[in-house]
Design a protein around this motif. Sequence first.
Motif, PDB file in Angstrom:
ATOM      1  N   THR A   1      96.938  -3.703  68.841  1.00 59.87           N
ATOM      2  CA  THR A   1      98.101  -3.068  68.485  1.00 59.87           C
ATOM      3  C   THR A   1      99.132  -3.482  67.386  1.00 59.87           C
ATOM      4  OG1 THR A   1      98.234  -1.564  70.364  1.00 59.87           O
ATOM      5  CG2 THR A   1     100.361  -1.366  69.035  1.00 59.87           C
TER       6      THR A   1
ATOM      7  N   ARG B   1      89.741  -1.809  73.056  1.00 58.46           N
ATOM      8  CA  ARG B   1      90.235  -2.040  74.327  1.00 58.46           C
ATOM      9  C   ARG B   1      89.064  -1.918  75.414  1.00 58.46           C
ATOM     10  NH1 ARG B   1      92.148   0.683  78.822  1.00 58.46           N
ATOM     11  NH2 ARG B   1      92.789   2.383  77.399  1.00 58.46           N
ATOM     12  N   HIS B   2      88.152  -0.883  75.252  1.00 59.57           N
ATOM     13  CA  HIS B   2      87.126  -0.522  76.346  1.00 59.57           C
ATOM     14  C   HIS B   2      85.820  -1.843  75.786  1.00 59.57           C
ATOM     15  CE1 HIS B   2      88.701   2.779  78.272  1.00 59.57           C
ATOM     16  NE2 HIS B   2      88.815   3.668  77.263  1.00 59.57           N
TER      17      HIS B   2
ATOM     18  N   ALA C   1      94.815  -5.019  74.150  1.00 63.38           N
ATOM     19  CA  ALA C   1      95.437  -3.721  73.685  1.00 63.38           C
ATOM     20  C   ALA C   1      96.840  -4.149  72.985  1.00 63.38           C
ATOM     21  CB  ALA C   1      95.916  -2.876  74.745  1.00 63.38           C
TER      22      ALA C   1
ATOM     23  N   THR D   1      90.908   3.208  66.159  1.00 63.71           N
ATOM     24  CA  THR D   1      90.119   2.872  67.180  1.00 63.71           C
ATOM     25  C   THR D   1      90.414   1.979  68.112  1.00 63.71           C
ATOM     26  OG1 THR D   1      89.027   1.107  65.578  1.00 63.71           O
ATOM     27  CG2 THR D   1      87.977   3.295  65.881  1.00 63.71           C
ATOM     28  N   LEU D   2      91.767   1.787  68.232  1.00 59.73           N
ATOM     29  CA  LEU D   2      92.416   0.985  69.354  1.00 59.73           C
ATOM     30  C   LEU D   2      91.836   1.062  70.687  1.00 59.73           C
ATOM     31  CD1 LEU D   2      95.989   1.019  68.206  1.00 59.73           C
ATOM     32  CD2 LEU D   2      94.349  -0.980  67.871  1.00 59.73           C
ATOM     33  N   THR D   3      91.804   2.346  71.114  1.00 62.05           N
ATOM     34  CA  THR D   3      91.281   2.690  72.484  1.00 62.05           C
ATOM     35  C   THR D   3      89.858   2.002  72.655  1.00 62.05           C
ATOM     36  OG1 THR D   3      92.822   4.481  72.773  1.00 62.05           O
ATOM     37  CG2 THR D   3      90.847   4.398  74.280  1.00 62.05           C
ATOM     38  N   ARG D   4      88.951   2.464  71.703  1.00 59.52           N
ATOM     39  CA  ARG D   4      87.619   2.059  71.837  1.00 59.52           C
ATOM     40  C   ARG D   4      87.727   0.402  71.904  1.00 59.52           C
ATOM     41  NH1 ARG D   4      83.180   1.494  73.762  1.00 59.52           N
ATOM     42  NH2 ARG D   4      81.311   1.005  72.539  1.00 59.52           N
TER      43      ARG D   4
END
Length: 319
Positions: free
Chosen positions: A241, A212-213, A237, A207-210
């Motif tokens: 990470t 950041r969003h 990010a 869920t890293l992308t989520r």
Amino acid sequence: MSAAAAPGGLPAAPDPFLHPALFYRDEAEYLDGIVPFVREGLAAGEPVAVAVPGENLALVRDALGGDAASVRLLDMREEGRNPGRIIPGVLRAFADARPDARRVRIVGEPVWAGRSAAEYPACAQHEALINAAFRGRAVTILCPYGVRTLPRRMVADAHATHPSVIPAGARTARTSAAYAPDEVVARYNEPLPPVADAPAFPFVAETLTRARHVAADEGRRLGLTGMRLEDLALATAELTTNSVVHGGGSGVLRVWPEGGRVVCEVRDGGRFTDPLAGRRPASRDQRGGRGLLMVNLIADLVRLHAGEDGTTVRCWFTR
């Protein structure tokens, strides 16, 4: 330059790195301490930089006259607003660009009246960590402290973070009997104030992308735009990470408003053991290890607390 040839009346030391605190009571003592230091360096052919708050920078520039053109002049209010940026982005950036054997001289004033309560602990840790960051290098960093404008504890901290001190009105330095930089780093590794009503977003690798969003959406809602919004997303990010890779594989993200700033916090279960992490410039061939450095370079303030149960990194972005 050998220890016996220490510049500006500084005491001899086995380490070629010199880091005196200059205490001053008024404008005259400020200039009496800085201008000869700068001119002595120029006369010796040494690269010299002055990084002090803008109003003091104007005083130094005027006092130097034509010599100012030979000095790198930097407004510390801009360049060093985040104390975590000063070592990599100001001091090392200047010193590392001059790899020859000449001594480098820098006047650096990271502490001034008006620094916020949130900023000062990072300033004290920065001053303590300079000693480890430059150990063994032919560099002199002179740090002015206004004894009439700063609280007593800040002046006392300066005695603990500088191996030598120049008393107000004096022209030569003496060894600081209170020098204890590691104690200062530990003392200001304090838990960050709790925040109410800041929604938590737990994250893992998937869920890293989520995450950041989530940060970007909340930053936009709170008034960040353009490059500041991009900086928030990039910092999120990097920090999330780091949590996944080095902090146990998961963490918790929070974003909230604070005055005219947006604050991003990432908390994880990792153990933070290197106080200079994020303060060393990355070498060209270095792989990884740039995450916290990047955050220090783009945020307006970064505070970190390393405890037995994990690490918290909190960063501020001005709206």
